[in-house]
Design a protein around this motif. Structure first.
Motif, PDB file in Angstrom:
ATOM      1  N   ILE A  50       0.868  -1.185   0.000  1.00  0.00           N
ATOM      2  CA  ILE A  50       0.000   0.000   0.000  1.00  0.00           C
ATOM      3  C   ILE A  50       0.900   1.229   0.000  1.00  0.00           C
ATOM      4  N   THR A  51       0.638   2.140  -0.912  1.00  0.00           N
ATOM      5  CA  THR A  51       1.508   3.311  -1.055  1.00  0.00           C
ATOM      6  C   THR A  51       0.929   4.527  -0.353  1.00  0.00           C
ATOM      7  N   ARG A  52       1.819   5.389   0.040  1.00  0.00           N
ATOM      8  CA  ARG A  52       1.447   6.659   0.676  1.00  0.00           C
ATOM      9  C   ARG A  52       0.943   7.584  -0.433  1.00  0.00           C
ATOM     10  N   ARG A  53      -0.304   8.011  -0.313  1.00  0.00           N
ATOM     11  CA  ARG A  53      -0.922   8.810  -1.374  1.00  0.00           C
ATOM     12  C   ARG A  53      -0.945  10.306  -1.078  1.00  0.00           C
ATOM     13  N   LYS A  54      -1.219  10.680   0.158  1.00  0.00           N
ATOM     14  CA  LYS A  54      -1.265  12.115   0.489  1.00  0.00           C
ATOM     15  C   LYS A  54      -1.083  12.302   1.987  1.00  0.00           C
ATOM     16  N   PRO A  55      -0.464  13.417   2.377  1.00  0.00           N
ATOM     17  CA  PRO A  55      -0.343  13.720   3.806  1.00  0.00           C
ATOM     18  C   PRO A  55      -1.609  14.434   4.305  1.00  0.00           C
ATOM     19  N   ILE A  56      -1.987  14.137   5.531  1.00  0.00           N
ATOM     20  CA  ILE A  56      -3.136  14.790   6.169  1.00  0.00           C
ATOM     21  C   ILE A  56      -2.685  15.247   7.553  1.00  0.00           C
ATOM     22  N   ARG A  57      -3.189  16.393   7.990  1.00  0.00           N
ATOM     23  CA  ARG A  57      -2.867  16.899   9.327  1.00  0.00           C
ATOM     24  C   ARG A  57      -4.006  16.580  10.287  1.00  0.00           C
ATOM     25  N   PHE A  58      -3.631  16.228  11.524  1.00  0.00           N
ATOM     26  CA  PHE A  58      -4.580  15.913  12.588  1.00  0.00           C
ATOM     27  C   PHE A  58      -4.253  16.772  13.799  1.00  0.00           C
ATOM     28  N   GLN A  59      -5.278  17.299  14.452  1.00  0.00           N
ATOM     29  CA  GLN A  59      -5.073  18.086  15.665  1.00  0.00           C
ATOM     30  C   GLN A  59      -5.354  17.210  16.875  1.00  0.00           C
ATOM     31  N   GLN A  60      -4.402  17.172  17.811  1.00  0.00           N
ATOM     32  CA  GLN A  60      -4.559  16.412  19.039  1.00  0.00           C
ATOM     33  C   GLN A  60      -5.322  17.237  20.070  1.00  0.00           C
ATOM     34  N   ALA A  61      -5.735  16.593  21.153  1.00  0.00           N
ATOM     35  CA  ALA A  61      -6.498  17.264  22.208  1.00  0.00           C
ATOM     36  C   ALA A  61      -5.728  18.433  22.813  1.00  0.00           C
ATOM     37  N   ASP A  62      -4.392  18.335  22.853  1.00  0.00           N
ATOM     38  CA  ASP A  62      -3.593  19.419  23.444  1.00  0.00           C
ATOM     39  C   ASP A  62      -3.305  20.547  22.451  1.00  0.00           C
ATOM     40  N   GLY A  63      -3.871  20.438  21.234  1.00  0.00           N
ATOM     41  CA  GLY A  63      -3.711  21.481  20.229  1.00  0.00           C
ATOM     42  C   GLY A  63      -2.557  21.268  19.265  1.00  0.00           C
ATOM     43  N   THR A  64      -1.664  20.337  19.560  1.00  0.00           N
ATOM     44  CA  THR A  64      -0.553  20.087  18.638  1.00  0.00           C
ATOM     45  C   THR A  64      -1.068  19.424  17.365  1.00  0.00           C
ATOM     46  N   ILE A  65      -0.329  19.633  16.293  1.00  0.00           N
ATOM     47  CA  ILE A  65      -0.709  19.105  14.984  1.00  0.00           C
ATOM     48  C   ILE A  65       0.242  17.971  14.601  1.00  0.00           C
ATOM     49  N   LEU A  66      -0.339  16.852  14.162  1.00  0.00           N
ATOM     50  CA  LEU A  66       0.424  15.723  13.619  1.00  0.00           C
ATOM     51  C   LEU A  66       0.199  15.691  12.121  1.00  0.00           C
ATOM     52  N   GLU A  67       1.207  15.297  11.369  1.00  0.00           N
ATOM     53  CA  GLU A  67       1.011  15.050   9.947  1.00  0.00           C
ATOM     54  C   GLU A  67       1.330  13.588   9.676  1.00  0.00           C
ATOM     55  N   ARG A  68       0.388  12.902   9.032  1.00  0.00           N
ATOM     56  CA  ARG A  68       0.564  11.496   8.694  1.00  0.00           C
ATOM     57  C   ARG A  68       0.121  11.281   7.256  1.00  0.00           C
ATOM     58  N   TRP A  69       0.704  10.270   6.605  1.00  0.00           N
ATOM     59  CA  TRP A  69       0.320   9.882   5.253  1.00  0.00           C
ATOM     60  C   TRP A  69      -0.866   8.936   5.310  1.00  0.00           C
ATOM     61  N   VAL A  70      -1.676   8.941   4.248  1.00  0.00           N
ATOM     62  CA  VAL A  70      -2.763   7.978   4.101  1.00  0.00           C
ATOM     63  C   VAL A  70      -2.609   7.259   2.768  1.00  0.00           C
ATOM     64  N   GLY A  71      -3.134   6.045   2.721  1.00  0.00           N
ATOM     65  CA  GLY A  71      -3.166   5.242   1.498  1.00  0.00           C
ATOM     66  C   GLY A  71      -4.487   4.508   1.427  1.00  0.00           C
ATOM     67  N   PHE A  72      -4.733   3.857   0.308  1.00  0.00           N
ATOM     68  CA  PHE A  72      -5.996   3.155   0.093  1.00  0.00           C
ATOM     69  C   PHE A  72      -5.847   1.683   0.472  1.00  0.00           C
ATOM     70  N   ALA A  73      -6.803   1.183   1.259  1.00  0.00           N
ATOM     71  CA  ALA A  73      -6.769  -0.207   1.713  1.00  0.00           C
ATOM     72  C   ALA A  73      -8.186  -0.758   1.781  1.00  0.00           C
ATOM     73  N   ILE A  74      -8.271  -2.075   1.851  1.00  0.00           N
ATOM     74  CA  ILE A  74      -9.541  -2.742   2.129  1.00  0.00           C
ATOM     75  C   ILE A  74      -9.484  -3.156   3.595  1.00  0.00           C
ATOM     76  N   VAL A  75     -10.486  -2.752   4.347  1.00  0.00           N
ATOM     77  CA  VAL A  75     -10.543  -3.011   5.784  1.00  0.00           C
ATOM     78  C   VAL A  75     -11.613  -4.062   6.045  1.00  0.00           C
ATOM     79  N   HIS A  76     -11.214  -5.175   6.682  1.00  0.00           N
ATOM     80  CA  HIS A  76     -12.118  -6.274   7.005  1.00  0.00           C
ATOM     81  C   HIS A  76     -12.325  -6.337   8.518  1.00  0.00           C
ATOM     82  N   ALA A  77     -13.585  -6.440   8.953  1.00  0.00           N
ATOM     83  CA  ALA A  77     -13.892  -6.633  10.380  1.00  0.00           C
ATOM     84  C   ALA A  77     -15.337  -7.088  10.510  1.00  0.00           C
ATOM     85  N   GLY A  78     -15.614  -7.869  11.525  1.00  0.00           N
ATOM     86  CA  GLY A  78     -16.979  -8.268  11.814  1.00  0.00           C
ATOM     87  C   GLY A  78     -17.673  -9.007  10.687  1.00  0.00           C
ATOM     88  N   GLY A  79     -16.930  -9.706   9.844  1.00  0.00           N
ATOM     89  CA  GLY A  79     -17.528 -10.485   8.777  1.00  0.00           C
ATOM     90  C   GLY A  79     -17.858  -9.713   7.513  1.00  0.00           C
TER      91      GLY A  79
END
Length: 144
Positions: A50-79
């Motif tokens: 799975i490849t890194r497609r784009k970076p996204i920023r997330f704000q934590q409860a303390d106000g700090t910002i994280l930047e993480r990459w996202v990619g496309f996946a198939i997620v399986h759970a609960g049947g």
């Protein structure tokens, strides 16, 4: 309050849309309908090609910002399963099943109704890593 809230966990499998049938099992994953995206360890996503497609920023409860990459996946759970954007988690990040994956999998009905084989387990206890949740008991929020 976070101390009074139950914690819901389940097993999740991640699959690459380009390598159908090749999956990685993630055990005891936090189910967090308050988090928009699902998070998985980067090493798991990379092992599936799975490849890194784009970076996204997330704000934590303390106000700090994280930047993480996202990619496309198939997620399986609960049947059931769904295609979704999944965050490439770094060491120390929580592995979780987020709202978009829950909604795309028709809310993974067996997760929400009972535990048991393939279902989520609710024990009401905090586990290692849960202290990284914000005060509302959820993962960092996406930041535009």
């Amino acid at each position: 309050m976070a101390d009074d809230m139950g914690i819901l966990r389940t097993d999740v499998e991640i699959e690459s849309p380009l390598r159908e049938g090749d999956r990685r099992l993630l055990r005891d994953v936090l189910v967090d309908a308050g988090a928009e995206l699902s998070w998985a360890p980067a090493s798991v996503l990379e092992s599936l090609g799975i490849t890194r497609r784009k970076p996204i920023r997330f704000q934590q409860a303390d106000g700090t910002i994280l930047e993480r990459w996202v990619g496309f996946a198939i997620v399986h759970a609960g049947g059931t399963f769904t295609a979704d954007e999944v965050v490439f988690g770094e060491p120390g990040d929580i592995t979780l099943l987020g709202a978009r994956s829950l909604e795309g999998g028709a809310r993974f009905p067996t997760l929400m109704h009972h535990g048991g084989a393939g279902g989520a387990q609710h024990d009401g206890r905090d586990r290692e890593g849960d202290q990284q949740l914000d005060e509302g008991g959820t993962a960092p929020r996406q930041h535009s």
